[in-house]
Design an enzyme around this catalytic site. Sequence first.
Site, PDB file in Angstrom:
ATOM      1  N   SER A 106       0.716  -1.014  -0.052  1.00 31.19           N
ATOM      2  CA  SER A 106      -0.138  -0.076  -0.010  1.00 31.19           C
ATOM      3  C   SER A 106       0.877   1.352   0.022  1.00 31.19           C
ATOM      4  O   SER A 106       2.006   1.199   0.447  1.00 31.19           O
ATOM      5  CB  SER A 106      -0.906   0.137   1.072  1.00 31.19           C
ATOM      6  N   ASP A 107       0.220   2.240  -0.465  1.00 33.63           N
ATOM      7  CA  ASP A 107       0.933   3.846  -0.406  1.00 33.63           C
ATOM      8  C   ASP A 107       0.915   3.848   1.171  1.00 33.63           C
ATOM      9  O   ASP A 107       0.251   3.382   1.818  1.00 33.63           O
ATOM     10  CB  ASP A 107       0.367   4.635  -1.419  1.00 33.63           C
ATOM     11  N   TRP A 108       1.609   5.064   1.534  1.00 33.34           N
ATOM     12  CA  TRP A 108       1.723   5.140   2.986  1.00 33.34           C
ATOM     13  C   TRP A 108       0.561   5.550   3.623  1.00 33.34           C
ATOM     14  O   TRP A 108      -0.110   6.782   3.056  1.00 33.34           O
ATOM     15  CB  TRP A 108       2.849   6.172   3.469  1.00 33.34           C
ATOM     16  N   GLY A 109      -0.287   4.761   4.153  1.00 30.48           N
ATOM     17  CA  GLY A 109      -1.360   5.391   4.713  1.00 30.48           C
ATOM     18  C   GLY A 109      -2.662   5.039   3.874  1.00 30.48           C
ATOM     19  O   GLY A 109      -3.641   5.638   3.961  1.00 30.48           O
ATOM     20  N   GLY A 110      -2.362   4.303   2.876  1.00 25.94           N
ATOM     21  CA  GLY A 110      -3.436   3.933   1.769  1.00 25.94           C
ATOM     22  C   GLY A 110      -4.151   2.820   1.990  1.00 25.94           C
ATOM     23  O   GLY A 110      -5.022   2.505   0.973  1.00 25.94           O
TER      24      GLY A 110
END
Length: 766
Positions: free
Chosen positions: A283-287
């Site tokens: 995942s993207d950071w916090g995605g």
Amino acid sequence: MRSFASAASAILLYSSAVYGQGDPYTNQSEVPYYGLSPPVYPTPEGTGASSSRWATAYAKARAIISQATLEEKVNITGGFTGQCVGNSGSIPRLGVPSLCLSDAPDGIRGNEFVSAFPAGIHVAATWDRDLMYQYGKGLGEEYKGKGINIALGPVAGPLGRVARGGRNWEGLSADPYLAGAGMGNIVRGIQDAGVMANPKHFLLNEQEYRRRPGDLGEAMSSNIDDRSLHELYLFPFMDSLREGAVSIMCSYQRVNNSYSCQNSKLLNGILKTELGFEGVVISDWGGQYSGVAAANAGLDLAMPDSVLWGQNLTNAVNNGSVTEDRVNDMSTRILASWFYMGQDNAYPSPAVYGSLDKHEPIDVQSDHATLIKKIGAAGTVLVKNVNNTLPLQKPRFLYVTGYDANHASSPWITAARYGGGYDVNFGWNTFQGTLVTGGGSGSSAPPYVVSPFQAIQERLTKDRGILRWDFDSVNPVAYVNADACLVFINAYASESFDRLTLTDDFSDQLVTNVAANCSNTIVVIHSAGIRTVDAWIENENVTAVLYAGLPGQESGNSLVSVLWGDESPSGKLPYTVAKKEEDYGSLLNSTVSFDAFPQSNFTEGLYIDYRAFDKEGIEPRFEFGYGLSYTTFEYGALNVGLVSGAYTAALPNASIPIVQGGHPELWDTVATVTCTITNTGSIAASEVAQLYIGIPGDETPVRQLRGFQRVPVRPGETLTVKFPLTRRDLSIWDVVAQQWRLQEGSYAIYVGASSRDLRLNGTLEI
């Protein structure tokens, strides 16, 4: 084993049975852009079947996972913030370490004794596959030297749909073929150095405005039809997978109203089934916005602080919401990627430190400055050169103006320093010194910056010349005796916001004021993307203009080598520069919406950048692929032909198993185009020959880039250029058959120096 036909049929069955002929993924002509993304379950389990190297990696990974408890398997699927930008969980008793993840795609951000490479858009402007590979290899060497397991890049999402998109500069052009060449070669370079590449952001992350959920509601939904998704935005990711990418980063926003990192159609259906992806989805950071849904949709590693998994994921397995087989697959994919890269064998421990951490320095720069200077020069694009203004001929008196020429001159401006502050993340902004990188997580951490003024001064003093300068004024004093006046301006962009303009009044006024008093005004633009110039481009005193991109730490040295003619410029624009911003139409700005469920409808389909300008008959100021040289070239001897024994319009053999990047027959060469290039001038230089194809059929762009080659040619020399054409290059995505398919008929062939400077033409019959 999965077959091409059975996998596609399964996906199509879901689409048509559940959503009918109006589903946006399966019907081009009737697109309900507010529909839902079709479900594709379960997640295909990685098998390692696509190659012997993957098979070995999977065997090792399964041997460890078979000994792990459920809690241990869950632990390695959730990231945390540690020494690195992100770290994966570990299983110490089984010898599984925490993996270190870090960015940026153009250098290790926020660290010491690392290099600041040119940005992705600058690398694309070289149109040089070998330099793209060397760029990836250099990056990979530095990441490995710092003990970083996964380098977060390269970037093809955004592709560059929106002209003012804030992160376009991180990517590799607004064309899928050029971006694909960059993605493939950079991935291969990074991984040849022993580091896992992480192509991002998958998929359709084309604007910054409302890319994440917030106070206004959900994140923006990128709503697209199936054909455009495949032929534009998925296209470059296919190249990265073909070259062995072991990880993929899913993006923040929604796709057809389903968040990317829990979009089962994207991850299970397209990435892991259609494209045979064997690696790990991160995942993207916090995605990550859901627990069970993300796990079942194909997310494998949640970064960086997953509160939705951990004990919650263990509970989900125990209550039957997620199968333990899915957790086995998640953890196996992570370890298989680690084994695939050989990182279990004496890989360096992480040595990633902030500027304020006390530590022994680890210098990973090697001789990368030489490569950075070379790429910087090769990606510099000359767009105007009246009466051979350039190259400079041993000038004795130069006048340098503009805020971009030097480091920031005022001590109260943030960019007058570097390190230890927020500027580590956001680089330099407009009017705050010379621009070498953009802002946000894609920015780099230069060990130094050679400014244009510094390099010009060093070069001019060798000839005992003199300099005058003014970095601050909008209306500098005129020096009428100067051989030339060089004006430096820039155009900044960053993650987290989209650009508000493709020009600015201060810079335009600066150029106009200098040109009013200097009959030989040379303008240099350091730009994070498109920068319009019609406020002054036709001024007769503006004699030369260069788009100098985002060249990294050796900025001034790269530029001077072009200004003084040590090498002829060969860079070509990786986007279209319009005469006025309105020419980009609906693709100028990001979609702005205050709805709780905002929608960005990709109604333009295949027609972005030069494809849109061609369709609408709009004359650009400088077209895609445009760039001047210090010499002249002649094209000739066009030859077009099918490869003997190659498949024609028949569909690929469904019995052949899928490999990473899709059906292997998509990558077969089915035709070739050759031509000759002669240097008819007096200067040795490189030319970028470009091949454009007109694929027959309805709703298809009149021309699409399908080949390029940068070739060095000596004066009077004639070289032959060969363009191989694969099945994919000549195919469209058939939304009914859910296959890439060649079209029967006449393919128009164009070869030239840009998308509109077409010197040769022919046809290919299929």
